[in-house]
Design a protein around this motif. Structure first.
Motif, mmCIF file in Angstrom:
data_model
loop_
_atom_site.group_PDB
_atom_site.id
_atom_site.type_symbol
_atom_site.label_atom_id
_atom_site.label_comp_id
_atom_site.label_asym_id
_atom_site.label_seq_id
_atom_site.Cartn_x
_atom_site.Cartn_y
_atom_site.Cartn_z
ATOM 1 N N ALA A 148 -80.837 15.773 -59.594
ATOM 2 C CA ALA A 148 -79.639 16.190 -58.749
ATOM 3 C C ALA A 148 -79.717 17.506 -58.237
ATOM 4 O O ALA A 148 -79.795 18.236 -59.079
ATOM 5 N N VAL A 149 -79.233 17.588 -57.072
ATOM 6 C CA VAL A 149 -79.061 19.162 -56.418
ATOM 7 C C VAL A 149 -77.898 19.056 -55.602
ATOM 8 O O VAL A 149 -77.282 18.007 -55.336
ATOM 9 N N MET A 150 -77.290 20.383 -55.109
ATOM 10 C CA MET A 150 -76.215 20.603 -54.247
ATOM 11 C C MET A 150 -76.719 20.805 -52.846
ATOM 12 O O MET A 150 -77.352 21.825 -52.854
ATOM 13 N N TRP A 151 -76.492 20.212 -52.052
ATOM 14 C CA TRP A 151 -76.773 20.130 -50.414
ATOM 15 C C TRP A 151 -75.378 20.904 -49.733
ATOM 16 O O TRP A 151 -74.317 20.568 -50.136
ATOM 17 N N PHE A 152 -75.744 21.620 -48.919
ATOM 18 C CA PHE A 152 -74.516 22.296 -48.223
ATOM 19 C C PHE A 152 -74.947 22.592 -46.810
ATOM 20 O O PHE A 152 -76.329 22.800 -46.439
ATOM 21 N N ASN A 153 -73.931 22.613 -45.969
ATOM 22 C CA ASN A 153 -73.862 22.612 -44.315
ATOM 23 C C ASN A 153 -73.875 24.303 -44.028
ATOM 24 O O ASN A 153 -72.707 24.620 -44.357
ATOM 25 N N LYS A 154 -74.881 24.929 -43.637
ATOM 26 C CA LYS A 154 -74.813 26.400 -43.510
ATOM 27 C C LYS A 154 -73.938 26.630 -42.273
ATOM 28 O O LYS A 154 -73.023 27.684 -42.333
ATOM 29 N N ASP A 155 -73.897 25.725 -41.247
ATOM 30 C CA ASP A 155 -72.971 25.936 -40.080
ATOM 31 C C ASP A 155 -71.713 25.978 -40.523
ATOM 32 O O ASP A 155 -70.736 26.630 -40.255
ATOM 33 N N LYS A 156 -71.123 24.854 -41.392
ATOM 34 C CA LYS A 156 -69.874 24.579 -41.671
ATOM 35 C C LYS A 156 -69.430 25.819 -42.685
ATOM 36 O O LYS A 156 -68.133 26.491 -42.426
ATOM 37 N N PHE A 157 -70.380 26.396 -43.390
ATOM 38 C CA PHE A 157 -70.130 27.529 -44.387
ATOM 39 C C PHE A 157 -69.518 28.660 -43.132
ATOM 40 O O PHE A 157 -68.697 29.463 -43.697
ATOM 41 N N ARG A 158 -70.306 28.847 -42.489
ATOM 42 C CA ARG A 158 -69.802 30.094 -41.381
ATOM 43 C C ARG A 158 -68.770 30.206 -40.496
ATOM 44 O O ARG A 158 -67.976 30.785 -40.534
ATOM 45 N N GLN A 159 -68.322 28.606 -40.569
ATOM 46 C CA GLN A 159 -67.122 28.439 -39.591
ATOM 47 C C GLN A 159 -65.912 28.633 -40.475
ATOM 48 O O GLN A 159 -64.983 28.976 -39.777
ATOM 49 N N ALA A 178 -64.576 24.557 -51.336
ATOM 50 C CA ALA A 178 -64.415 23.416 -50.613
ATOM 51 C C ALA A 178 -63.080 23.222 -50.263
ATOM 52 O O ALA A 178 -62.824 22.796 -49.044
ATOM 53 N N LYS A 179 -61.941 24.117 -50.651
ATOM 54 C CA LYS A 179 -60.817 24.150 -50.176
ATOM 55 C C LYS A 179 -60.816 24.958 -48.816
ATOM 56 O O LYS A 179 -59.971 24.570 -47.818
ATOM 57 N N LYS A 180 -61.751 26.044 -48.573
ATOM 58 C CA LYS A 180 -61.830 26.787 -47.599
ATOM 59 C C LYS A 180 -62.383 25.820 -46.325
ATOM 60 O O LYS A 180 -62.218 25.676 -45.334
ATOM 61 N N LEU A 181 -63.429 24.899 -46.975
ATOM 62 C CA LEU A 181 -64.239 24.179 -45.999
ATOM 63 C C LEU A 181 -63.316 23.258 -45.345
ATOM 64 O O LEU A 181 -63.581 22.632 -44.266
ATOM 65 N N LYS A 182 -62.123 22.951 -45.878
ATOM 66 C CA LYS A 182 -61.102 21.870 -45.616
ATOM 67 C C LYS A 182 -60.758 22.038 -44.232
ATOM 68 O O LYS A 182 -60.356 21.259 -43.293
ATOM 69 N N VAL A 184 -62.201 23.276 -41.765
ATOM 70 C CA VAL A 184 -63.158 22.878 -40.839
ATOM 71 C C VAL A 184 -63.657 21.422 -40.765
ATOM 72 O O VAL A 184 -64.477 20.757 -40.016
ATOM 73 N N SER A 185 -63.361 20.871 -42.242
ATOM 74 C CA SER A 185 -63.636 19.385 -42.354
ATOM 75 C C SER A 185 -62.579 18.715 -43.134
ATOM 76 O O SER A 185 -62.640 18.500 -44.362
ATOM 77 N N PRO A 186 -61.352 18.420 -42.371
ATOM 78 C CA PRO A 186 -60.343 17.943 -43.128
ATOM 79 C C PRO A 186 -60.531 16.517 -44.077
ATOM 80 O O PRO A 186 -59.678 16.528 -44.782
ATOM 81 N N THR A 187 -61.454 15.773 -43.627
ATOM 82 C CA THR A 187 -61.425 14.666 -44.696
ATOM 83 C C THR A 187 -62.333 14.685 -45.826
ATOM 84 O O THR A 187 -62.323 13.977 -46.429
ATOM 85 N N CYS A 188 -63.164 15.812 -45.840
ATOM 86 C CA CYS A 188 -63.864 15.889 -47.091
ATOM 87 C C CYS A 188 -64.279 17.414 -47.182
ATOM 88 O O CYS A 188 -65.170 17.876 -46.451
ATOM 89 N N GLY A 189 -64.086 18.215 -48.360
ATOM 90 C CA GLY A 189 -64.535 19.413 -48.577
ATOM 91 C C GLY A 189 -65.859 19.150 -49.112
ATOM 92 O O GLY A 189 -66.923 19.918 -49.059
ATOM 93 N N GLY A 264 -72.178 15.519 -41.109
ATOM 94 C CA GLY A 264 -71.234 16.667 -40.990
ATOM 95 C C GLY A 264 -70.109 16.709 -41.402
ATOM 96 O O GLY A 264 -69.379 17.838 -41.596
ATOM 97 N N GLU A 265 -69.617 15.493 -42.075
ATOM 98 C CA GLU A 265 -68.472 15.441 -42.512
ATOM 99 C C GLU A 265 -68.035 16.136 -43.651
ATOM 100 O O GLU A 265 -67.419 16.646 -44.058
ATOM 101 N N CYS A 266 -68.907 15.876 -44.746
ATOM 102 C CA CYS A 266 -68.898 16.581 -46.185
ATOM 103 C C CYS A 266 -69.751 17.860 -46.142
ATOM 104 O O CYS A 266 -71.011 17.676 -46.284
ATOM 105 N N PRO A 267 -69.292 18.990 -45.986
ATOM 106 C CA PRO A 267 -70.088 20.194 -46.174
ATOM 107 C C PRO A 267 -70.853 20.363 -47.273
ATOM 108 O O PRO A 267 -72.034 21.213 -47.351
ATOM 109 N N ILE A 268 -70.261 19.928 -48.525
ATOM 110 C CA ILE A 268 -70.939 20.058 -49.573
ATOM 111 C C ILE A 268 -71.308 18.617 -50.338
ATOM 112 O O ILE A 268 -70.365 17.710 -50.371
ATOM 113 N N PHE A 269 -72.393 18.513 -50.551
ATOM 114 C CA PHE A 269 -72.752 16.932 -51.054
ATOM 115 C C PHE A 269 -73.667 17.058 -52.397
ATOM 116 O O PHE A 269 -74.921 17.526 -52.304
#
Length: 440
Positions: A148-159, A178-182, A184-189, A264-269
């Motif tokens: 298991a690893v943690m994947w993250f969306n770099k574009d959403k991080f910047r936003q 994840a709270k900050k990412l919400k 730009v991604s209101p349905t899933c941090g 792109g819905e969940c920026p950290i997975f």
């Protein structure tokens, strides 16, 4: 020149007989698997390459559904007398396969009997240990190993104003990000696939905290679960609190929710490192991965992760020439260059030491660090009794019990403590049932 008509006639008859003689039939090797998408393509390609490399055997892959479905189908087929030669079984099915006496042919025995060179020490110990007896005898063949690893969306991080080059390392940092990412991604941090594998099994190993007695069942089936310890209750409570506003959002028991990351819905997975193929093919944004987060106040964390994925089990009751074909196929899969290619293209771990060293020496990981992430995790520290792996009977069914308890807590029907207490109690009942079946 004078021709002998009888010689010409004899030659013609011989040529005709050779031309019409039926070709020697290939021995078919049935391979049941659970791979979909890009990973199914890998399975098909490997079978085609092996079939093209020789003429005596033909590997025929067949998709049989999810990991659990494939395991159940294989067991049912064995009981009906028509099991495949090779059955792909995910790592949590190991104890179930070990307990199925007569249903399996230990891979180490098969390779020896077939006359194929085979050295268990050539494979990565973090992988082979999971599929071997306490004496070091390999029971199944490592195939698609992952962690298991943690994947993250770099574009959403910047936003969201986060630094994509410095992903969160600890669980508290993940929660804050994840709270900050919400915004730009209101349905899933953030979210995860394989809810119990990531948040119970890997969580325990990464924090050097036991899931059960007897080295997580590796030292014997008569074990008791301990997943109601403070670490597991605390983590579930954190997820429950964050579920309320979708800073964390549940994505199901298996990996069916992984598309929430690639869309792109969940920026950290958090999910398997083997997600790589699908991320590369489907993510339309810049992405990365990193090691699993940890709680910094837990002594010794992070420890080391444990493997996921699956191995190939050889089913019992087949003919010697069929086992010879399976053995040749396993030798084919172990080839160093083939393992290098499989690792660099699919994201699965190289199963041999030689393949890992060859990839590392080539400088590949400098340009593709995401493929070394799970290897760094597995080798982070020398495994302990709490992080060698796990071998609980009926774990496929027990995972469903744990997931039910997780779901009850995440939907507010139970407290975190009650849910984990119930997971322990029901899980122990299943362990006792399994013991009775293997002791008959």
């Amino acid at each position: 020149m004078k021709f002998d008509r009888r010689s010409l006639l004899g030659a013609a008859v011989l040529a005709a007989s050779l031309g019409t003689a039926p070709a020697q039939a290939q021995t078919e090797i049935q391979w049941w698997h659970a791979m979909t998408g890009a990973n199914n393509d890998v399975i098909v390609r490997l079978a085609e390459e092996f079939n093209a490399s020789q003429k005596d055997f033909k590997v025929v892959p067949a998709y049989k559904g999810s990991y659990a479905d494939t395991l159940n189908a294989g067991i049912a087929a064995f009981r009906a007398g028509n099991a495949p030669h090779i059955l792909q079984v995910f790592e949590v099915g190991t104890a179930t396969m070990m307990g199925a006496r007569g249903a399996i042919k230990p891979v180490q025995d098969m390779m020896k009997e077939a006359g194929e060179a085979f050295d268990p020490k050539a494979y990565l110990p973090a992988i082979t240990g999971y599929y071997s007896t306490t004496k070091g005898e390999m029971l199944s063949f490592p195939f698609n190993s992952s962690s298991a690893v943690m994947w993250f969306n770099k574009d959403k991080f910047r936003q969201a104003g986060l630094n994509p080059d410095q992903p969160p390392k600890t669980w508290p940092e993940v929660f804050e990000a994840a709270k900050k990412l919400k915004a730009v991604s209101p349905t899933c941090g953030f979210s995860s696939a394989w809810i119990t594998w990531v948040n119970i099994e890997q969580l325990g190993a990464w924090h050097n905290t036991p899931l059960g007695t007897k080295a997580n069942g590796m030292d014997g089936f008569d074990t008791q679960f301990q997943i109601n310890a403070p670490l597991f209750v605390r983590h579930l409570q954190n997820l429950m609190d964050l579920q309320k506003d979708k800073t964390f959002d549940y994505s199901g028991r298996t990996n069916t929710g992984e598309g929430r990351f690639t869309s792109g819905e969940c920026p950290i997975f958090l999910t398997s490192s083997a997600f790589f193929g699908n991320v590369r093919a489907n993510a339309k944004f810049e992405w990365g991965n990193t090691v699993m987060p940890y709680y910094p106040d837990i002594a010794g964390a992070p420890q080391n992760s444990i493997i996921g994925g699956a191995s190939l089990w050889v089913m019992g009751g087949k003919k010697a020439d069929e086992y010879k074909g399976v053995a040749k196929f396993f030798s084919f899969l172990s080839n160093v260059d083939r393992q290098v290619k499989l690792h660099t293209e699919s994201g699965y771990l190289p199963i041999t030491k030689a393949a890992y060293e060859k990839v590392k020496a080539s400088g590949f990981y400098k340009q593709n660090p995401h493929l070394e992430t799970p290897l760094l995790q597995l080798n982070n520290k020398e495994p302990t009794q709490n992080s060698r792996g796990l071998r609980f009977g009926s774990l496929v069914q027990i995972r469903d019990i744990w997931a039910e308890e997780y779901e009850a807590a995440l939907t507010g029907k139970k407290s975190a403590k009650d849910a984990m207490d119930s997971a322990v109690s029901k899980g122990n009942d299943m362990l006792r049932q399994f013991e009775r079946t293997v002791s008959r």
